[in-house]
Design a protein around this motif. Structure first.
Motif, PDB file in Angstrom:
ATOM      1  N   PRO A  30       0.779  -1.239   0.000  1.00  0.00           N
ATOM      2  CA  PRO A  30       0.000   0.000   0.000  1.00  0.00           C
ATOM      3  C   PRO A  30       0.803   1.276   0.000  1.00  0.00           C
ATOM      4  O   PRO A  30       0.322   2.296  -0.476  1.00  0.00           O
ATOM      5  CB  PRO A  30      -0.829  -0.122   1.280  1.00  0.00           C
ATOM      6  CG  PRO A  30      -0.067  -1.064   2.148  1.00  0.00           C
ATOM      7  CD  PRO A  30       0.556  -2.034   1.196  1.00  0.00           C
ATOM      8  N   VAL A  75      -4.515  -1.898  -8.251  1.00  0.00           N
ATOM      9  CA  VAL A  75      -4.882  -0.493  -8.360  1.00  0.00           C
ATOM     10  C   VAL A  75      -5.781  -0.320  -9.577  1.00  0.00           C
ATOM     11  O   VAL A  75      -5.418  -0.711 -10.688  1.00  0.00           O
ATOM     12  CB  VAL A  75      -3.635   0.411  -8.490  1.00  0.00           C
ATOM     13  CG1 VAL A  75      -4.043   1.878  -8.602  1.00  0.00           C
ATOM     14  CG2 VAL A  75      -2.709   0.205  -7.302  1.00  0.00           C
ATOM     15  N   GLU A  87       0.939   7.388  -1.866  1.00  0.00           N
ATOM     16  CA  GLU A  87       0.978   6.541  -0.679  1.00  0.00           C
ATOM     17  C   GLU A  87       1.596   7.268   0.516  1.00  0.00           C
ATOM     18  O   GLU A  87       1.209   7.043   1.661  1.00  0.00           O
ATOM     19  CB  GLU A  87       1.772   5.253  -0.961  1.00  0.00           C
ATOM     20  CG  GLU A  87       1.176   4.382  -2.056  1.00  0.00           C
ATOM     21  CD  GLU A  87       1.751   4.678  -3.431  1.00  0.00           C
ATOM     22  OE1 GLU A  87       1.619   3.834  -4.328  1.00  0.00           O
ATOM     23  OE2 GLU A  87       2.351   5.770  -3.600  1.00  0.00           O
ATOM     24  N   ARG A  90      -1.096  10.476   1.685  1.00  0.00           N
ATOM     25  CA  ARG A  90      -2.523  10.293   1.963  1.00  0.00           C
ATOM     26  C   ARG A  90      -2.864  10.366   3.449  1.00  0.00           C
ATOM     27  O   ARG A  90      -2.029  10.085   4.318  1.00  0.00           O
ATOM     28  CB  ARG A  90      -3.024   8.977   1.368  1.00  0.00           C
ATOM     29  CG  ARG A  90      -2.361   7.748   1.902  1.00  0.00           C
ATOM     30  CD  ARG A  90      -2.881   6.444   1.294  1.00  0.00           C
ATOM     31  NE  ARG A  90      -3.229   6.485  -0.110  1.00  0.00           N
ATOM     32  CZ  ARG A  90      -3.107   5.449  -0.939  1.00  0.00           C
ATOM     33  NH1 ARG A  90      -2.619   4.301  -0.493  1.00  0.00           N
ATOM     34  NH2 ARG A  90      -3.463   5.559  -2.189  1.00  0.00           N
ATOM     35  N   HIS A 150      -4.286  -1.018   5.610  1.00  0.00           N
ATOM     36  CA  HIS A 150      -3.429  -0.048   4.922  1.00  0.00           C
ATOM     37  C   HIS A 150      -3.204   1.212   5.731  1.00  0.00           C
ATOM     38  O   HIS A 150      -2.092   1.743   5.768  1.00  0.00           O
ATOM     39  CB  HIS A 150      -4.041   0.304   3.564  1.00  0.00           C
ATOM     40  CG  HIS A 150      -4.212  -0.873   2.667  1.00  0.00           C
ATOM     41  ND1 HIS A 150      -3.154  -1.622   2.208  1.00  0.00           N
ATOM     42  CD2 HIS A 150      -5.325  -1.456   2.154  1.00  0.00           C
ATOM     43  CE1 HIS A 150      -3.597  -2.609   1.444  1.00  0.00           C
ATOM     44  NE2 HIS A 150      -4.916  -2.524   1.395  1.00  0.00           N
ATOM     45  N   ASN A 510      -5.801  11.405  -0.929  1.00  0.00           N
ATOM     46  CA  ASN A 510      -4.434  11.332  -1.422  1.00  0.00           C
ATOM     47  C   ASN A 510      -3.758  12.701  -1.473  1.00  0.00           C
ATOM     48  O   ASN A 510      -2.581  12.789  -1.828  1.00  0.00           O
ATOM     49  CB  ASN A 510      -4.411  10.704  -2.810  1.00  0.00           C
ATOM     50  CG  ASN A 510      -4.880   9.252  -2.783  1.00  0.00           C
ATOM     51  OD1 ASN A 510      -4.546   8.504  -1.873  1.00  0.00           O
ATOM     52  ND2 ASN A 510      -5.665   8.863  -3.777  1.00  0.00           N
ATOM     53  N   SER A 516      -8.974   7.663  -2.593  1.00  0.00           N
ATOM     54  CA  SER A 516      -8.909   6.228  -2.860  1.00  0.00           C
ATOM     55  C   SER A 516      -9.760   5.475  -1.851  1.00  0.00           C
ATOM     56  O   SER A 516      -9.847   5.861  -0.678  1.00  0.00           O
ATOM     57  CB  SER A 516      -7.465   5.702  -2.785  1.00  0.00           C
ATOM     58  OG  SER A 516      -6.692   6.164  -3.870  1.00  0.00           O
ATOM     59  N   LEU A 518      -9.714   1.802  -0.355  1.00  0.00           N
ATOM     60  CA  LEU A 518      -8.855   0.626  -0.247  1.00  0.00           C
ATOM     61  C   LEU A 518      -9.720  -0.529   0.257  1.00  0.00           C
ATOM     62  O   LEU A 518     -10.195  -0.499   1.394  1.00  0.00           O
ATOM     63  CB  LEU A 518      -7.699   0.902   0.703  1.00  0.00           C
ATOM     64  CG  LEU A 518      -6.903   2.182   0.396  1.00  0.00           C
ATOM     65  CD1 LEU A 518      -5.902   2.466   1.500  1.00  0.00           C
ATOM     66  CD2 LEU A 518      -6.203   2.073  -0.953  1.00  0.00           C
ATOM     67  N   THR A 567      -8.282  -4.170  -3.550  1.00  0.00           N
ATOM     68  CA  THR A 567      -8.109  -3.142  -4.561  1.00  0.00           C
ATOM     69  C   THR A 567      -7.851  -1.766  -3.960  1.00  0.00           C
ATOM     70  O   THR A 567      -8.176  -1.506  -2.808  1.00  0.00           O
ATOM     71  CB  THR A 567      -9.368  -3.026  -5.452  1.00  0.00           C
ATOM     72  OG1 THR A 567     -10.455  -2.525  -4.668  1.00  0.00           O
ATOM     73  CG2 THR A 567      -9.748  -4.359  -6.058  1.00  0.00           C
ATOM     74  N   GLU A 568      -7.281  -0.907  -4.779  1.00  0.00           N
ATOM     75  CA  GLU A 568      -7.309   0.533  -4.544  1.00  0.00           C
ATOM     76  C   GLU A 568      -8.162   1.132  -5.646  1.00  0.00           C
ATOM     77  O   GLU A 568      -7.817   1.039  -6.834  1.00  0.00           O
ATOM     78  CB  GLU A 568      -5.913   1.156  -4.550  1.00  0.00           C
ATOM     79  CG  GLU A 568      -5.978   2.668  -4.337  1.00  0.00           C
ATOM     80  CD  GLU A 568      -4.615   3.360  -4.366  1.00  0.00           C
ATOM     81  OE1 GLU A 568      -4.605   4.610  -4.293  1.00  0.00           O
ATOM     82  OE2 GLU A 568      -3.587   2.659  -4.467  1.00  0.00           O
TER      83      GLU A 568
END
Length: 576
Positions: A30, A75, A87, A90, A150, A510, A516, A518, A567-568
């Protein structure tokens, strides 16, 4: 299971550069680190499918399960570009757990149609006596996690998106509430000292685990397990209860007989608390019953009365009585069922009188959940929204928006900060086409899934629509007329059919003009494999998963593809 299905391959092909799949065994981590096969996983991945996934041993026949490699993170940039360095920048905004389609089952109820399972596989499942043990194991898993894997943000809310009970029985509802809130209960109805359901009927139509009869399940490799039914139905189950506030959403199985037949058909509702249980009608009668249940429920009493096969006489139980939507809400509002809160689990204090099953709630500062009631009181499997609820959703979104589009597509600006919205329902956009008038409001217009999509596209601060019903893992992007008007639909598999998942959803900013979501799937904390005959609570929960995988009606498509798992999901920030 290691192969990518055709559907998943097509999804991956559409991801473009943003849909990167990592070179290491676990894909991209992540925070931008790449993990090779020998690298240790972050501690926060423990207990999720980022760490390990239930995987069958062998290639055919009845199979045991073991811990397979975790699924990598994918992603998905269909709605917005995933920008490098996000990353490290965020900020976590919210962390939510979705449970769905728990289907807590009273497997001994006279008001069931198990005998149509060869026409509709969900009518009987070989593992249905173990739903409570399975749920408690899932509760324990959620409690064991320190928060989102994450962001490590503690969970703000748990939302269970419908079909919480299987057949709208008071007994099932009591077990559900105790499992989620904490306590001990015995998942049994009828006789206190014996099991009285189809799994000791002696009919080869069902799995008879305590008998040597060669039923159709044993022919498929199912084991003989003497003592299982007593252990599953007559032994107390103890739940620690969730530690996180949880919210309840209606599903069609919480509203209609067997999830499809409307309430108010007197002879059918009387069967719940009676002593007559039909177990083995002939095949022609079973087909007639199955057809009527889905298309002509009013004909069912006469068809059932004409069944010539002798029924089973079982012990009647008033606790099997079906609840109404108002009674379902009232049980949640009972302070004795508050558990970790909130009192009512989302339902308004007067909802027990009004019957209004939809509401909004604050998930975290600046993030609001909208719980929809997509069931139709007219019955049937699919859903829709009434006009009053549809307009309430519109008004709620308007009240939390600085910018939106009116019904004509014209932009509207208001002097307020955007609230981020996550919407929750049982039904999906593709399963909301039941526009039969609600018998309680016969003159009210009903709205479909595509109409709701159009409404949500008007509000850039809608981030996701989270739902269940299909028992399938599936994540769908819904692009809007502008990039800011896109949002994600997140559909999660059930906890009764394999793969028996729940989903974690972390909302992050972000700080580069994008947000995003997650998403991470989790399984219950029961062992992947135990010795057959281990009838401890954990052993039964493990068997619950194993039997669901081997169910002769199991559908491997419910697992979804890689793009539907961890997923992101990137989208444009409405505040950009």
């Amino acid at each position: 299971m290691a192969n990518i299905s055709r559907r998943a391959f097509i999804g991956l092909a559409g991801l473009g550069a943003a849909g990167t799949i990592g070179a290491g065994a676990f894909g991209r981590a992540p925070w931008g680190t790449w993990y090779a096969a020998a690298d240790p996983l972050p501690a926060s991945f423990a207990g999720t499918t980022l760490e390990a996934v239930a995987t069958p041993v062998g290639g055919s026949g009845y199979r045991r399960l073991t811990a397979g490699p975790g699924w990598q993170m994918i992603v998905r940039g269909e709605l917005a570009e995933a920008r490098s360095g996000r990353e490290q920048r965020r900020t976590a905004l919210a962390s939510v757990v979705q449970l769905t389609d728990l289907h807590i089952v009273d497997a001994q109820s006279p008001m069931r149609f198990e005998y149509v399972h060869q026409l509709n596989g969900s009518a009987f499942r070989p593992h249905e006596t173990l739903t409570t043990q399975g749920l408690v194991s899932l509760v324990s898993r959620i409690n064991s996690l320190q928060g989102g894997p994450h962001t490590r943000r503690a969970f703000d809310a748990v939302v269970t998106t419908g079909d919480n009970t299987d057949n709208k029985e008071h007994a099932e509802l009591g077990w559900l509430l105790t499992a989620l809130n904490g306590g001990t209960f015995i998942p049994n109805t009828g006789a206190a000292d014996r099991y009285e359901g189809v799994q000791n009927s002696g009919s080869d139509l069902y799995w008879n685990p305590e008998s040597p009869i060669r039923d159709i399940y044993k022919k498929a490799g199912f084991p003989e397990l003497p003592g299982l039914l007593g252990a599953a139905a007559l032994t107390p189950v103890t739940s620690p209860g969730l530690r996180t506030p949880w919210y309840s959403v209606f599903g069609n199985h919480d509203d209609s007989i067997q999830g499809t037949i409307p309430s108010g058909i007197g002879p059918l509702e009387a069967m719940y608390t009676g002593s007559i249980k039909i177990e083995t009608p002939d095949s022609e009668q079973a087909r007639a019953i199955g057809s009527a249940a889905s298309s002509d429920p009013a004909a069912l009493p006469s068809i059932l009365a004409a069944v010539t096969t002798p029924p089973r006489i079982v012990t009647p139980d008033a606790n099997r009585a079906p609840f109404t939507p108002r009674q379902y809400i009232a049980a949640h509002l009972d302070p004795r069922n508050a558990g970790p809160g909130p009192v009512g689990h989302g339902f308004a204090p007067d909802a027990g009188e009004t019957g209004i099953g939809y509401y909004s709630f604050e998930i975290a500062p600046g993030v609001v959940g909208i719980s929809m009631d997509s069931t139709n009181r007219a019955g049937f499997v699919e859903g829709s929204l009434g006009e009053a609820q549809f307009r309430w959703i519109e008004q709620t979104l308007q009240a939390g928006s600085s910018r939106f589009f009116d019904a004509g597509g014209r932009p509207v600006t208001q002097s307020r900060e955007d609230t981020y919205f996550l919407l929750f329902s049982h039904h999906t956009s593709g399963s909301m086409d039941n526009l039969v008038p609600d018998p309680e409001r016969p003159g009210e217009r009903r709205h479909s899934g595509p109409e709701l999509l159009d409404l949500l596209h008007r509000f850039p601060n809608v981030l996701a629509w989270v739902n269940g019903h299909t028992h399938e893992n599936k994540i769908t992007p819904h692009p809007g007329a502008t990039a800011a008007q896109g949002f994600w639909e997140i559909n999660t598999a059930s906890h009764i059919d394999f793969p028996q998942h729940a989903r974690l959803i972390e909302v992050v900013d972000n700080t580069d003009g994008t947000l995003s979501l997650l998403t991470t799937l989790v399984e219950s904390d029961s062992p992947y494999e135990v010795r057959h005959g281990d009838f401890s609570q954990q052993g039964l929960a493990s068997l619950y998963r194993e039997l669901s995988f081997n169910d002769i009606h199991a559908d491997p498509e419910l697992l979804g593809g890689s793009v539907d798992h961890n997923t992101e999901l990137v989208l444009v920030s409405p505040r950009a």
